[in-house]
Structures are given as C-alpha cells and as structure tokens.
Design an enzyme around this catalytic site. Structure first.
Site, mmCIF file in Angstrom:
data_model
loop_
_atom_site.group_PDB
_atom_site.id
_atom_site.type_symbol
_atom_site.label_atom_id
_atom_site.label_comp_id
_atom_site.label_asym_id
_atom_site.label_seq_id
_atom_site.Cartn_x
_atom_site.Cartn_y
_atom_site.Cartn_z
ATOM 1 N N GLU A 10 -1.548 -9.997 -1.512
ATOM 2 C CA GLU A 10 -1.006 -8.878 -2.296
ATOM 3 C C GLU A 10 0.514 -8.809 -2.140
ATOM 4 O O GLU A 10 1.083 -9.397 -1.209
ATOM 5 C CB GLU A 10 -1.654 -7.568 -1.851
ATOM 6 C CG GLU A 10 -1.446 -7.263 -0.380
ATOM 7 C CD GLU A 10 -1.036 -5.832 -0.120
ATOM 8 O OE1 GLU A 10 -0.309 -5.250 -0.947
ATOM 9 O OE2 GLU A 10 -1.419 -5.307 0.938
ATOM 10 N N LYS B 60 -5.761 1.552 6.999
ATOM 11 C CA LYS B 60 -4.535 1.965 7.699
ATOM 12 C C LYS B 60 -4.800 3.208 8.541
ATOM 13 O O LYS B 60 -5.457 4.143 8.104
ATOM 14 C CB LYS B 60 -3.428 2.210 6.685
ATOM 15 C CG LYS B 60 -2.821 0.893 6.212
ATOM 16 C CD LYS B 60 -1.614 1.117 5.351
ATOM 17 C CE LYS B 60 -2.012 1.376 3.926
ATOM 18 N NZ LYS B 60 -2.367 0.180 3.181
HETATM 19 N N1 PSU Z 1 -1.288 -3.055 4.081
HETATM 20 C C1 PSU Z 1 -0.127 -3.026 4.762
HETATM 21 N N2 PSU Z 1 0.929 -2.426 4.147
HETATM 22 C C2 PSU Z 1 0.844 -1.892 2.868
HETATM 23 C C3 PSU Z 1 -0.393 -1.949 2.149
HETATM 24 C C4 PSU Z 1 -1.422 -2.536 2.825
HETATM 25 O O1 PSU Z 1 -0.038 -3.523 5.895
HETATM 26 O O2 PSU Z 1 1.818 -1.384 2.342
HETATM 27 C C5 PSU Z 1 -0.513 -1.402 0.731
HETATM 28 C C6 PSU Z 1 -1.628 -2.148 0.032
HETATM 29 O O3 PSU Z 1 -1.093 -2.706 -1.139
HETATM 30 C C7 PSU Z 1 -2.678 -1.099 -0.263
HETATM 31 C C8 PSU Z 1 -1.814 0.092 -0.510
HETATM 32 O O4 PSU Z 1 -3.481 -1.446 -1.350
HETATM 33 O O5 PSU Z 1 -0.872 -0.018 0.558
HETATM 34 C C9 PSU Z 1 -2.591 1.387 -0.539
HETATM 35 O O6 PSU Z 1 -1.862 2.367 -1.210
HETATM 36 P P1 PSU Z 1 -2.549 3.754 -1.633
HETATM 37 O O7 PSU Z 1 -2.931 4.384 -0.325
HETATM 38 O O8 PSU Z 1 -1.484 4.522 -2.367
HETATM 39 O O9 PSU Z 1 -3.729 3.416 -2.477
#
Ligand code: PSU
Ligand code: MN
Length: 300
Positions: free
Chosen positions: A26, A160
């Site tokens: 990604e 996360k």
């Molecule tokens: N993993 C990481 N850092 C990030 C992300 C994932 O170590 O920044 C990103 C990914 O792209 C994931 C996104 O899909 O954060 C999730 O964002 P949200 O909570 O707004 O859906």
C-alpha cells in the site's frame, strides 16, 4: 475495460508473464503514515526485501487517471514528498481517477487494486479498524469492510494500537473475516507483539495459502487477515504504549480531528510523544510483514 484503467510497471508485467509471484504494497503508509525521509527509505527498503526474496513488489497508487500496479523510484519519491497526495480508500478511487490526481491507497483501496490485478497477497503495517469511542463517532475503517468482500490475504501486525482492539476483532467476526496469528495466539497490537486478546494460531505460510485456496474453491469472496507480531526486540510493550496512546487521543479530541485525518494525526502525534520510537517500531514491523507476505506468495 478494467485493464484500461490499470497501468502495470515493467517488472510487474514481466513477473506476470513468467508466472512469478508478486505482492502488493500500500502507499498511504508512505504519503500519510510517515514523515519524509523515513517514508521513502521504508518504501525502497520494502521493495528491496521483496526482491531479495525472489518476489516482485507492486506498490500501488493512483496517478494520471490510472491505478498503478508497481512504481518507479521517481513515482515513489513523489508519493513520499508531495503534500497534496490524497488518501484514497476504495470509495474514493473513481473520483481521484477522474480528477487525474495523485492518490495514495489505504489497505482497502490497495486490496481492491490487487484483486483487479490478480495479486493475492498484500503487506501493510497495521490495518485500520474500529476507533476508540466509535459508539459516539461511528468511525470504523473501510479496511474491515473490504476484507469482508475482496479475496486478498492481508499481512499486518494486527490492527493499529490506537484503535479499540476488542471491538475491531468483534467486528471482523461479524463481517466473516478470518483472523489468524502467525506463530502466535495473542492478537498483535502493532507496536507491541501482543494485546492479550486470543486468536487462532497458524504456524506456516503453506497453511495460510491452503486456507485461501479452499475459500476460493468454494466461491467465497472474503479476504483473510494474517497478523504477524512485531519481533520482540523491536516492540514497545503494550502497558507502556497505552499511556502514549491515551495522550494522543486526548489531543485529537481537543483539536476535533475526525474522519480520514484521524489515523494519520494519531500516528504522527505518537512519533512526537515517543521521540521517534513508535516510528522505528512501525518501520520494523512493516519489514517483518513484507517478509511473511513473500513466504505466503511463494505458496501459490
Ligand atoms: N499501517 C501503518 N501506517 C499507516 C496505515 C497502515 O503502519 O498509515 C494506513 C493504511 O493505509 C490503512 C489506513 O489502511 O492507515 C487506515 O486509515 P483509516 O483508519 O482512516 O481507515
Ligand atoms: Mn475512519
């Protein structure tokens, strides 16, 4: 028609021609997840790890009205540096294509692109999930929904740690998304190797690929979430991390940060609060996930 909206890099085209395994990476982690220059170093390092393991990496983004599958060094650099790069989840893809803007893809959008391109394995850091206080904000990452209807294996270090991990696991169960721990039955908490929440343990990449093949044979559309704990020597213990996360969340509430800005804000604030320790851990865990993704991709 689909193919005309995809643009494959030369190495990825060659890999497909020779039937060699490819993994998807990604790009939101590059553009929104980390500061420069750590982000570009990581992006390059991840590609290097894949190549060293005999796998072609396909970092995915949106550029010039196409979904790009595999990027050049220059394109990676642009994603790492340009402050106007949009954060693109699945629902945003069409608009960013039409506007011919640059979009960094989150896990959900990367899964969609990988599926369209025929790539079965995706590596990330940690997926998005159910945010803390979601009962008030309703903030639940689209990553979870995508996992329920797009057949891609996502290798992560869990969700996360800024999220509500028990709620995230419950919601994955509701959505019918299988969640496995690689060589662990303790749901990893991103910066920490465990959260205390129990999941099903799997001990080999082969087993992961076999489960996926069975699901596909049955016509199932769901993905699989593989959670791979950060190696112990790089982790920040959960008890220690919790204090920092509480601080970051309080700050985000005070500043009324919401929606797609919330995850990048919390990650960035944690880098500041921990004086870069959380960033070091983030880098290590992603590298570890790419390694496992390579092992799984070889089983196809
Ligand atoms: N993993 C990481 N850092 C990030 C992300 C994932 O170590 O920044 C990103 C990914 O792209 C994931 C996104 O899909 O954060 C999730 O964002 P949200 O909570 O707004 O859906
Ligand atoms: Mn959200």
């Amino acid at each position: 028609m689909t193919r005309s909206l995809l643009s494959f890099s030369e190495p990825v085209q060659n890999a497909f021609k020779k039937n060699k395994p490819v993994i998807a990476l990604e790009s939101s982690i590059i553009s929104q997840g980390m500061p420069y220059p750590q982000n570009i170093k990581l992006a390059n390092r991840l590609e290097e790890i894949a190549l060293q393991n005999g796998i072609t990496p396909a970092t995915i983004c949106i550029m010039n009205g196409k979904i790009k599958i595999g990027l050049t060094d220059k394109e990676l650099e642009l994603l790492a540096k340009d402050p106007d790069v949009r954060k693109v989840s699945s629902r945003d893809i069409g608009k960013v294509l039409l506007d011919k803007k640059i979009g960094a893809t989150t896990v959900s959008a990367t899964m969609k692109a990988a599926d369209l391109a025929g790539i079965k394995v995706l590596a990330t850091g940690g997926i998005g999930g159910v945010h803390r206080f979601a009962e008030e904000s309703f903030d639940i990452s689209m990553d979870l929904i995508e996992l329920s209807h797009t057949p891609v294996i996502v290798v992560s270090a869990g969700a996360k740690a800024i999220l509500d991990l028990p709620k995230t696991l419950e919601y994955l169960e509701t959505l019918g998304v299988p969640v496995y721990g690689y060589k662990t039955d303790d749901f990893p908490a991103f910066y920490s190797s465990g959260s205390g929440l129990k999941i099903i343990r799997i001990n080999s990449a082969k087993e992961i690929a076999e489960i996926y093949k069975k699901n596909i044979s049955l016509g199932f559309k769901n993905g699989i979430l593989i959670t791979n704990p950060i190696p112990g020597k790089f982790e920040i213990p959960y008890s220690e991390m919790e204090k920092f996360i509480d601080m970051a969340i309080k700050k985000s509430k005070k500043k009324k940060i919401k929606g797609k800005a919330l995850t990048p804000y919390l990650l960035q604030t944690l880098v500041e609060i921990t004086s870069g320790r959380s960033l070091d851990a983030n880098v290590k865990l992603v590298e570890n996930n790419v390694l496992l993704a390579c092992k799984i991709a070889k089983e196809f």
